[in-house]
Design a protein around this motif. Structure first.
Motif, short mmCIF file in Angstrom:
data_model
loop_
_atom_site.label_atom_id
_atom_site.label_comp_id
_atom_site.label_asym_id
_atom_site.label_seq_id
_atom_site.Cartn_x
_atom_site.Cartn_y
_atom_site.Cartn_z
N GLN A 77 0.84 -1.20 0.00
CA GLN A 77 0.00 0.00 0.00
C GLN A 77 0.88 1.25 0.00
O GLN A 77 1.86 1.34 0.75
CB GLN A 77 -0.92 0.04 1.23
CG GLN A 77 -1.80 1.30 1.27
CD GLN A 77 -2.60 1.39 2.56
OE1 GLN A 77 -2.49 0.54 3.43
NE2 GLN A 77 -3.41 2.44 2.67
N ILE A 78 0.54 2.21 -0.85
CA ILE A 78 1.22 3.50 -0.81
C ILE A 78 0.70 4.29 0.39
O ILE A 78 -0.50 4.43 0.56
CB ILE A 78 0.96 4.29 -2.11
CG1 ILE A 78 1.54 3.55 -3.32
CG2 ILE A 78 1.56 5.69 -2.02
CD1 ILE A 78 1.24 4.23 -4.65
N VAL A 79 1.61 4.80 1.22
CA VAL A 79 1.20 5.61 2.38
C VAL A 79 1.64 7.06 2.23
O VAL A 79 1.12 7.94 2.91
CB VAL A 79 1.73 5.01 3.70
CG1 VAL A 79 1.06 3.68 3.99
CG2 VAL A 79 3.25 4.85 3.68
N ASN A 83 -4.91 5.34 -1.20
CA ASN A 83 -5.93 4.36 -1.60
C ASN A 83 -5.44 3.40 -2.70
O ASN A 83 -6.21 2.63 -3.25
CB ASN A 83 -7.20 5.06 -2.07
CG ASN A 83 -6.95 5.95 -3.29
OD1 ASN A 83 -5.81 6.28 -3.61
ND2 ASN A 83 -8.02 6.34 -3.95
N VAL A 84 -4.14 3.45 -2.99
CA VAL A 84 -3.55 2.57 -4.01
C VAL A 84 -2.87 1.39 -3.33
O VAL A 84 -2.00 1.57 -2.46
CB VAL A 84 -2.54 3.33 -4.89
CG1 VAL A 84 -1.91 2.38 -5.91
CG2 VAL A 84 -3.21 4.51 -5.58
N ALA A 85 -3.29 0.18 -3.70
CA ALA A 85 -2.72 -1.02 -3.08
C ALA A 85 -2.78 -2.18 -4.07
O ALA A 85 -3.55 -2.16 -5.05
CB ALA A 85 -3.47 -1.38 -1.80
N TYR A 98 -7.63 -3.19 -7.19
CA TYR A 98 -9.07 -2.92 -7.23
C TYR A 98 -9.30 -1.56 -7.89
O TYR A 98 -8.66 -0.56 -7.55
CB TYR A 98 -9.66 -2.91 -5.82
CG TYR A 98 -11.12 -2.53 -5.79
CD1 TYR A 98 -12.09 -3.43 -6.23
CD2 TYR A 98 -11.52 -1.27 -5.35
CE1 TYR A 98 -13.44 -3.09 -6.21
CE2 TYR A 98 -12.87 -0.92 -5.33
CZ TYR A 98 -13.82 -1.84 -5.77
OH TYR A 98 -15.16 -1.49 -5.77
N VAL A 99 -10.20 -1.56 -8.88
CA VAL A 99 -10.52 -0.33 -9.61
C VAL A 99 -11.88 0.16 -9.14
O VAL A 99 -12.91 -0.47 -9.40
CB VAL A 99 -10.53 -0.59 -11.14
CG1 VAL A 99 -10.80 0.72 -11.88
CG2 VAL A 99 -9.22 -1.21 -11.59
N ILE A 117 -9.16 -0.53 1.25
CA ILE A 117 -8.14 0.49 1.10
C ILE A 117 -8.51 1.47 -0.02
O ILE A 117 -8.37 2.70 0.13
CB ILE A 117 -6.77 -0.16 0.79
CG1 ILE A 117 -6.27 -0.95 2.00
CG2 ILE A 117 -5.74 0.88 0.38
CD1 ILE A 117 -5.03 -1.79 1.73
N ALA A 118 -9.03 0.95 -1.12
CA ALA A 118 -9.36 1.80 -2.26
C ALA A 118 -10.47 2.79 -1.94
O ALA A 118 -10.52 3.89 -2.52
CB ALA A 118 -9.78 0.93 -3.45
#
Length: 286
Positions: free
Chosen positions: A110-112, A119-121, A137-138, A283-284
């Motif tokens: 996951q980008i933090v 929200n990018v993972a 996930y889109v 997360i998204a």
């Protein structure tokens, strides 16, 4: 009586000869039995050719590295600094959770930082003998997207290059040499038939003392060098020596990616829900 006395020595001599012959036969039989199943110096068993020995030694070196890198659970914070000649430097921080069970490795990334991209993972599944599967996930169409690991990642480096995926390759020991005064093993890895990757061949140096990588070169099927990896620092977390900083030069799109491990932990357990598609969706949508 005289005949009996005269014949006695002849009987004794015959008995001695027979006894000696019997002893020789027994000794000879024991020697033959003792040598049964043994290979004589004149007829040695088959020896392995140099190529077979090189492949076995190369596989041992990579196996030792993977064994030392393995952990049932691992959590890492990594900073990536991407620099190019045409754009300002970009800095990302990633949280990476990894779970390893027999024959399977699950990795949630996951980008933090930057916060706008939290929200990018992605969730990656690696199984022995299979190409790794990367899932994202889109939110726009509420769907999960499945890809391989050859898709470009930060700075044009593919996901595979961050993961490793040594199972895709046949390896062999090429040479033993010293690098900065440290004995190192140089290995070559070639992509196995029916396995997919933009990287057709790798050469890598592993330190003989810790089996940590020191340098790596990635090539495509035409022999063009795609990326050069150089380890510039090692760090210790939880009593383990790991790569602390690696500089990656991308020869295709002319970028440099500096990978720094900020922290690493080895918890006893992690929630299994971390390694699910539902976690990606959560997360998204956060």
């Amino acid at each position: 009586m005289k005949r009996l006395i005269e014949r006695k020595p002849q009987l004794t001599l015959r008995s001695v000869i027979v006894a000696v012959l019997c002893s020789l036969l027994i000794i000879l039989g024991c020697v033959l039995l003792a040598s049964c199943g043994k290979t004589s110096p004149e007829n040695p068993g088959p020896t392995k050719d140099p190529e077979t020995l090189a492949r076995e030694r190369g596989a041992q070196i990579v196996s030792e590295y993977l064994k030392r890198d393995a952990a049932p659970y691992r959590q890492t914070r990594v900073r990536l600094t991407v620099t190019s000649t045409s754009e300002p430097s970009q800095v990302y921080e990633l949280d990476i959770w990894r779970k390893q069970v027999s024959g399977e490795t699950l990795t949630l990334t996951q980008i933090v930082q930057p916060a706008a991209q939290r929200n990018v993972a992605s969730l990656t599944t690696e199984r022995k003998g299979e190409d790794a599967l990367n899932v994202t996930y889109v939110t726009a169409n509420d769907q999960f997207r499945e890809t391989g690991t050859s898709k470009s990642f930060f700075g044009g480096v593919t996901s595979q290059e961050f993961l490793g995926e040594w199972d895709k390759y046949d390896v062999r020991l090429m040479n033993e040499e010293e690098m900065n005064g440290i004995k190192s093993y140089e290995i070559e890895a070639r992509l196995k038939p029916k396995r997919n990757s933009v990287i057709a061949r790798l050469t890598a140096l592993f330190r003989a003392d810790t089996y940590q990588p020191a340098e790596m070169h990635a090539f495509d099927s035409d022999g063009q060098e795609l990326r050069t990896f150089r380890v510039t620092e090692y760090r210790s977390f939880g009593g383990r020596a790991v790569v602390g900083r690696m500089d990656i030069e991308n020869h295709i799109i002319k970028t440099t990616v500096v990978v720094e491990v900020l922290k690493m932990g080895f918890p006893d357990r992690m929630d299994d829900s971390l390694f699910t598609r539902e976690k990606l969706k959560q997360i998204a949508k956060q």
